[in-house]
Design an enzyme around this catalytic site. Structure first.
Site, PDB file in Angstrom:
ATOM      1  N   CYS A  44     191.349  60.951  12.631  1.00 46.46           N
ATOM      2  CA  CYS A  44     191.672  59.845  13.530  1.00 46.46           C
ATOM      3  C   CYS A  44     192.934  60.040  14.636  1.00 46.46           C
ATOM      4  O   CYS A  44     192.435  59.756  15.628  1.00 46.46           O
ATOM      5  CB  CYS A  44     191.907  58.569  12.542  1.00 46.46           C
ATOM      6  SG  CYS A  44     192.555  57.266  13.501  1.00 46.46           S
ATOM      7  N   HIS A 444     195.556  28.015  24.761  1.00 46.14           N
ATOM      8  CA  HIS A 444     194.843  27.779  26.205  1.00 46.14           C
ATOM      9  C   HIS A 444     195.589  28.560  27.230  1.00 46.14           C
ATOM     10  O   HIS A 444     196.618  28.361  27.302  1.00 46.14           O
ATOM     11  CB  HIS A 444     194.401  26.200  26.196  1.00 46.14           C
ATOM     12  CG  HIS A 444     193.670  26.261  27.578  1.00 46.14           C
ATOM     13  ND1 HIS A 444     192.059  26.610  27.648  1.00 46.14           N
ATOM     14  CD2 HIS A 444     193.879  25.688  28.957  1.00 46.14           C
ATOM     15  CE1 HIS A 444     191.763  26.296  28.805  1.00 46.14           C
ATOM     16  NE2 HIS A 444     192.737  25.784  29.728  1.00 46.14           N
TER      17      HIS A 444
END
Ligand code: NAD
Length: 472
Positions: A44, A444
């Site tokens: 990895c 948001h």
């Protein structure tokens, strides 16, 4: 009463192995970690997830710069300094693996470099350049990972035919590159070399890219990636491969094609297999299944109660985060803690552009297993944040249990989907219901709102999108 610390040997220092070793050391065991590499990190960190993500980041910068033109920010064609890019990637690998080595030393984990092999059920013999070290253990964890599959007819000695390790070395930028296999590795590396400017042809044996992944997710990726490829050949196989001039010639056979083609280089990415050969397992009682994976129980214990196996060698999915979690489970079991390997959701991320990520039950699995589910799909065209990024090519979907409205799975395709899927993992693991996602205020303007709003689609209460199907 004996106060001697239990001796644990961990064979393989990839994400599974080092996570297990470090946790065991923190919990007071006497730990030896064995690997051929100079530092922990495994496939990895050295030649997989990490270097590929560095190169995919570079590809993302190249693609984003090219798209700035749409909003009046125009760059010149990028000049790519391959040596500098390679050095940057190698530096990341060095920093990460060096840091992992330091963390091991700080925890007093003994690191033995070399190739380990069980000589009996309590000993691993480690050879390094002719030097032998014997590691005796009370418990062992096998975490030796996986290796690429290279089918017989494609096995030739040539530096023009790459596996993923060679492709990540970034020795050169071929004019033409053939990628054999349209799975995780094939598509991630195709994305890198397309961005660098190679003409990339992808050959995939089945009728779809990323076989097994939900078709609606793959379609969004295909719509963006395939036009950038030189060619995509589905239902096609490579029968043979041979050196020719400066490149290679392959024999292709498929539904619509039966011919030889020339390419500069080829990457073989047709899967990986467990790295279970020549570990001396015959001395331990550890059993392999017919595919070469080590057989383990729900606690990752092999047929020998003192030996555990984790990660790629212990079965699919072959993903680093699954290995790390299994490593923690194995250590807890060894220490007598009430642990069991029983995840409700293992996330998967394909780091293409756009990314594809999913966790828990998929729509395809629900269909093939005949599980009755409700599916909501929130298009990113209805996300303000996606609009501001010029990346409305995506959607977020929920797989919901009818009646209870429990979240069984989540899948996302879109730019940065991999960063978002963890919310789905938490929802599935915690047994969250649609109402929980609806009642959790999402910031948001962010792409994460698409998770909340896909929950709202079940009752058609999303402010920004009206689902066609109403639930009365
Ligand atoms: P894969 O199984 O994802 O894909 C292999 C592909 O090759 C499949 O689509 C298969 O149909 C195709 N194929 C098989 N034989 C072929 C042939 N002769 N000709 C043409 N196509 C052929 O395997 P991979 O891409 O090699 O990756 C191996 C594993 O590594 C994955 O399963 C995954 O677990 C792991 N991985 C994960 C990530 C990630 O998490 N982002 C990235 C890379 C690799």
């Amino acid at each position: 009463m004996t106060t001697e610390r239990k001796r644990l040997a961990v064979l393989g220092a990839g994400p599974g192995g080092y996570t297990a070793a470090y946790l065991a050391a923190e919990k007071g065991m006497d730990v030896t970690l064995i690997d051929t590499q100079p530092n922990p990190g495994g496939i990895c960190c050295f030649v997989g997830c990490i270097p590929s993500k560095a190169l995919l980041h570079a590809a993302d910068v190249i693609n984003s710069a090219a798209e700035g033109d749409a909003f009046g920010v125009t760059f010149n064609k990028p000049a790519i300094d391959l040596d500098k890019l390679r050095a940057w990637k190698d530096g990341i690998v060095r920093q990460l693996t060096g840091g992992l080595g330091m963390l091991g030393r700080a925890r007093r984990v003994k690191y033995v470099r070399g190739r380990g092999r069980f000589s009996d059920a309590g000993t691993i013999r480690v050879m390094n350049e002719g030097e032998l070290t014997e590691v005796n253990f009370d418990y062992a964890i096998i975490a030796t990972g996986s290796v690429p599959v290279i089918p017989g007819p494609l096995r030739i000695e040539s530096d023009r035919v790459w596996d993923s390790t060679a492709a990540l070395e970034l020795r050169e930028k071929p004019e033409s590159l053939l990628v054999i296999g349209g799975g995780y590795i094939g598509l991630e590396m195709a994305s890198v070399y397309v961005a660098l400017g190679s003409n990339v042809t992808v050959v995939e044996a089945t009728g779809s890219l990323l076989p097994g992944v939900d078709a609606d997710l793959v379609k969004v990726l295909s719509d963006r990636l395939v036009p950038r490829l030189h060619e995509l050949l589905l239902n096609t196989r490579v029968n043979s491969i041979a050196e020719d001039g400066d490149g290679i010639t392959v024999e292709l056979s498929g539904a619509d094609i039966q011919e030889s083609r020339h390419f500069d280089r080829a990457l073989i990415a047709v899967g990986r297999r467990p790295n279970s050969a020549d570990l001396g397992l015959e001395h331990t009682g550890v059993q392999l299944n017919e595919r070469g994976f080590i057989e383990v129980d729900h606690q990752r214990r092999t047929a020998n109660p003192a030996i555990f196996a984790i990660g790629d060698i212990a079965g699919e999915p072959m993903l680093a985060h699954k290995a790390m979690h299994e490593g923690q489970t194995a250590v807890e079991v060894i220490l007598g803690e009430p642990a069991v390997w029983q995840p409700a959701a293992i996330p998967a991320v394909v780091f293409t552009d756009p990314e594809i990520a999913w966790c828990g039950l998929t729509e395809t699995q629900a269909r093939t297993r005949g599980v009755d589910v409700e599916v909501t799909r929130y298009p990113w065209t209805a996300s303000g944040r996606a609009l501001t990024m010029g990346r409305t090519d995506g959607h977020t979907k929920l797989i919901i249990e009818p009646g209870t409205e429990r979240i069984l799975g989540m899948a996302i395709v879109g730019h940065g989907a991999g960063e978002m899927i963890a919310e789905g993992v938490l929802a599935v693991e915690m047994g969250a219901r649609v109402e929980d996602l609806k009642q959790s205020i999402h910031p948001h303007p962010t792409l994460t709102e698409t998770v909340m709003e896909s929950a709202e689609l079940l009752t058609n209460t999303s402010a920004h999108y009206i689902a066609r199907r109403r639930r009365d």
